[in-house]
Design an enzyme around this catalytic site. Structure first.
Site, PDB file in Angstrom:
ATOM      1  N   LYS A 100     -25.816 -32.259  56.268  1.00  0.00           N
ATOM      2  CA  LYS A 100     -26.943 -31.558  56.311  1.00  0.00           C
ATOM      3  C   LYS A 100     -27.316 -30.970  54.847  1.00  0.00           C
ATOM      4  CE  LYS A 100     -27.784 -29.796  60.923  1.00  0.00           C
ATOM      5  NZ  LYS A 100     -26.852 -30.146  61.778  1.00  0.00           N
ATOM      6  N   GLU A 122     -35.022 -21.827  60.680  1.00  0.00           N
ATOM      7  CA  GLU A 122     -34.332 -21.265  61.819  1.00  0.00           C
ATOM      8  C   GLU A 122     -33.033 -21.981  62.002  1.00  0.00           C
ATOM      9  OE1 GLU A 122     -36.373 -24.013  61.754  1.00  0.00           O
ATOM     10  OE2 GLU A 122     -34.697 -25.276  62.675  1.00  0.00           O
ATOM     11  N   SER A 389     -20.823 -37.903  60.875  1.00  0.00           N
ATOM     12  CA  SER A 389     -21.869 -36.922  60.380  1.00  0.00           C
ATOM     13  C   SER A 389     -21.127 -35.631  59.875  1.00  0.00           C
ATOM     14  CB  SER A 389     -23.066 -36.684  61.408  1.00  0.00           C
ATOM     15  OG  SER A 389     -22.472 -36.297  62.642  1.00  0.00           O
TER      16      SER A 389
HETATM   17  C1  LIG Z   1     -26.830 -31.070  62.956  1.00  0.00           C
HETATM   18  C2  LIG Z   1     -25.938 -31.985  63.232  1.00  0.00           C
HETATM   19  C3  LIG Z   1     -26.248 -33.309  63.869  1.00  0.00           C
HETATM   20  C4  LIG Z   1     -27.786 -33.740  64.305  1.00  0.00           C
HETATM   21  O1  LIG Z   1     -28.582 -33.454  63.582  1.00  0.00           O
HETATM   22  P1  LIG Z   1     -29.457 -34.774  63.025  1.00  0.00           P
HETATM   23  O2  LIG Z   1     -30.564 -34.579  62.333  1.00  0.00           O
HETATM   24  O3  LIG Z   1     -29.696 -35.656  64.561  1.00  0.00           O
HETATM   25  O4  LIG Z   1     -28.671 -35.598  62.331  1.00  0.00           O
HETATM   26  C5  LIG Z   1     -25.277 -34.235  63.776  1.00  0.00           C
HETATM   27  N1  LIG Z   1     -24.020 -34.150  63.202  1.00  0.00           N
HETATM   28  C6  LIG Z   1     -23.685 -33.025  62.765  1.00  0.00           C
HETATM   29  C7  LIG Z   1     -22.294 -32.752  62.017  1.00  0.00           C
HETATM   30  C8  LIG Z   1     -24.543 -31.815  62.673  1.00  0.00           C
HETATM   31  O5  LIG Z   1     -24.131 -30.689  61.947  1.00  0.00           O
END
Ligand SMILES: *Cc1c(COP(=O)(O)O)cnc(C)c1O
Length: 428
Positions: A100, A122, A389
């Protein structure tokens, strides 16, 4: 470093001038807000051409976020699974522990260029709030984060982080006092002062230009990964796998591969307690076209078009909509959308922790779970690239409390139980 914005954009990729990906996307908002969005679009189109902006962004991604994040070959996991070789794009190693931060820095830099004083957003579990508060602290802007009162109680550590970083956490006391109410409150606050503030959306969702802009800010993930995997394996991967909540980490890695027709792309949605129960958030798998939060996409909705309450063990994935480009890529068949249940995600969470010493976020665990399944149906010479992610530190207490290790027969700290563990996954 390559220009992360322009190199990620290609023909399959770009929306039209109205922000449409096929029938999806666009902008369904009050006229006052449309004027504001048009300004954001114009400002964005300018900065994409501005070498000074691009240099500043690249420098921060490199020196502050720690990019490029490595691609790592998960050898022990791959061997235990016994099929295709699994590689991980390590977005969990970024500053703040997830992908993010990539788009938050982009959005706050844009806000600064536009002369805004304050960024607002938000947050549900607080992940987007923390990433935005971090970028605001870095670049010296004020930051208000709207958060449901219920979530504030539940997510105390992230609330503390935001406060320490200098953000104001605004408690939303209406409705169910959770994410959807926080979105409404933040939108209202935005309308009250669209001159000094800008709303920084947390994924590839919302009205145009956000699905395009957030995707472009995340495209650096795919640009790096495509090059890294080619250097490591002398070829493109056979498959790329990412979890899909709103869809930003998935669009980030997919966009570099959209034109490589031989590379299969898999988005993994949260199947929660099961697709045949109401307790999931598998928007593409189970949704129908509809409008939410200013854009058209597939949507989990009731008969009257109201967004349904959704659920996932991973709070970053429980959104009833999905980025419009994902709905489009599903319609044209370029990306295959699958799902993983809570239980499968937890198994992958423990599996990756025990096999590789990497504790993944529960969101990312959905992608790992699907990669494990997929690998079993592929040859040893084939390669799967997973977008990891984020890291799982935020999830450790919850998992141990609700899914104790003893349920998984993963005993001993020295490799005992791994075979049984994976056999158990294979049986299903
Ligand atoms: C917020 C988040 C997601 C989901 O958000 P996307 O917009 O679908 O990428 C996925 N993995 C992590 C670690 C997150 O913090």
């Amino acid at each position: 470093m390559q220009n992360p914005l322009t190199t990620g954009i290609n023909t399959t990729n770009a929306p039209d001038a109205n922000g449409r990906f096929g029938e999806f996307g666009g902008s369904y908002i009050p006229p006052e807000l449309q004027t504001v969005m048009d300004e954001v679009t114009d400002a964005y189109r300018q900065i994409v051409q501005d070498p000074a902006f691009l240099t500043e962004l690249s420098d921060l991604l490199h020196h502050y976020v720690g990019r490029p994040s490595p691609v790592y070959y998960a050898k022990r996991l791959s061997e235990a699974v016994g099929g295709a070789q699994i590689y991980l794009k390590r977005e969990d190693l970024n500053h703040t522990g997830a992908h993010k931060i990539n788009h938050c820095i982009g959005e706050v830099l844009l806000a600064k260029r536009m002369g805004k004083k304050k960024v607002i957003a938000e947050t549900g579990a607080g992940q987007h709030g923390v990433a935005l508060a971090t970028a605001a602290a870095l670049l010296g802007l004020e930051c208000d984060i709207y958060m449901g009162a219920v979530d504030i109680k539940k997510e105390a550590p992230n609330v503390s982080r935001m406060k320490i970083l200098g953000a104001t956490v605004v408690s939303v006391e209406r409705g169910t006092k959770t994410l959807k109410d926080a979105v409404d409150a933040a939108f209202e606050a935005y309308l009250e002062d669209p001159v000094d503030q800008i709303y920084c959306i947390g994924s590839v969702v919302g009205p145009h230009p956000f699905p395009m802009m957030v995707r472009d800010f995340q495209a650096v993930v795919g640009i790096e990964a495509r090059k890294q995997i080619q250097e490591m394996t002398d070829a493109l991967p056979d498959a790329v796998v990412a979890c899909v909540g709103g869809g930003s980490n998935a669009m980030g890695i997919f966009s570099a591969f959209l034109d490589d027709k031989e590379v299969k792309l898999y988005g993994v949605e949260p199947a929660g307690k099961g697709l045949d129960t109401p307790l999931h958030a598998a928007t593409i798998t189970k949704g129908k076209p509809g409008i939410l939060h200013g854009f058209k996409s597939l949507l989990l909705q009731d008969e009257s078009g109201e967004a349904l309450p959704v659920y996932s063990i991973a709070s970053g994935l429980d959104y009833p909509g999905v980025g419009p480009q994902h709905s489009f890529l599903h319609t044209i068949g370029r990306v295959i959308y699958e799902s993983a249940t809570d239980r499968e995600a937890v198994e992958a969470f423990y599996g990756l922790s025990r096999m590789e010493g990497i504790i993944p976020a529960l969101e990312s665990s959905h992608a790992v779970a699907h990669a494990i399944k997929l690998a079993q149906s592929m040859d040893k010479e084939q390669v799967i690239l997973v977008n990891l992610s984020g890291r799982g530190d935020k999830d450790i207490d919850y998992v141990l409390e609700h899914y104790p290790l003893v349920d998984y027969e993963v005993n001993g700290s020295n490799g005992n139980g791994f075979k049984e563990f994976l056999a158990h996954i294979k049986e299903k």
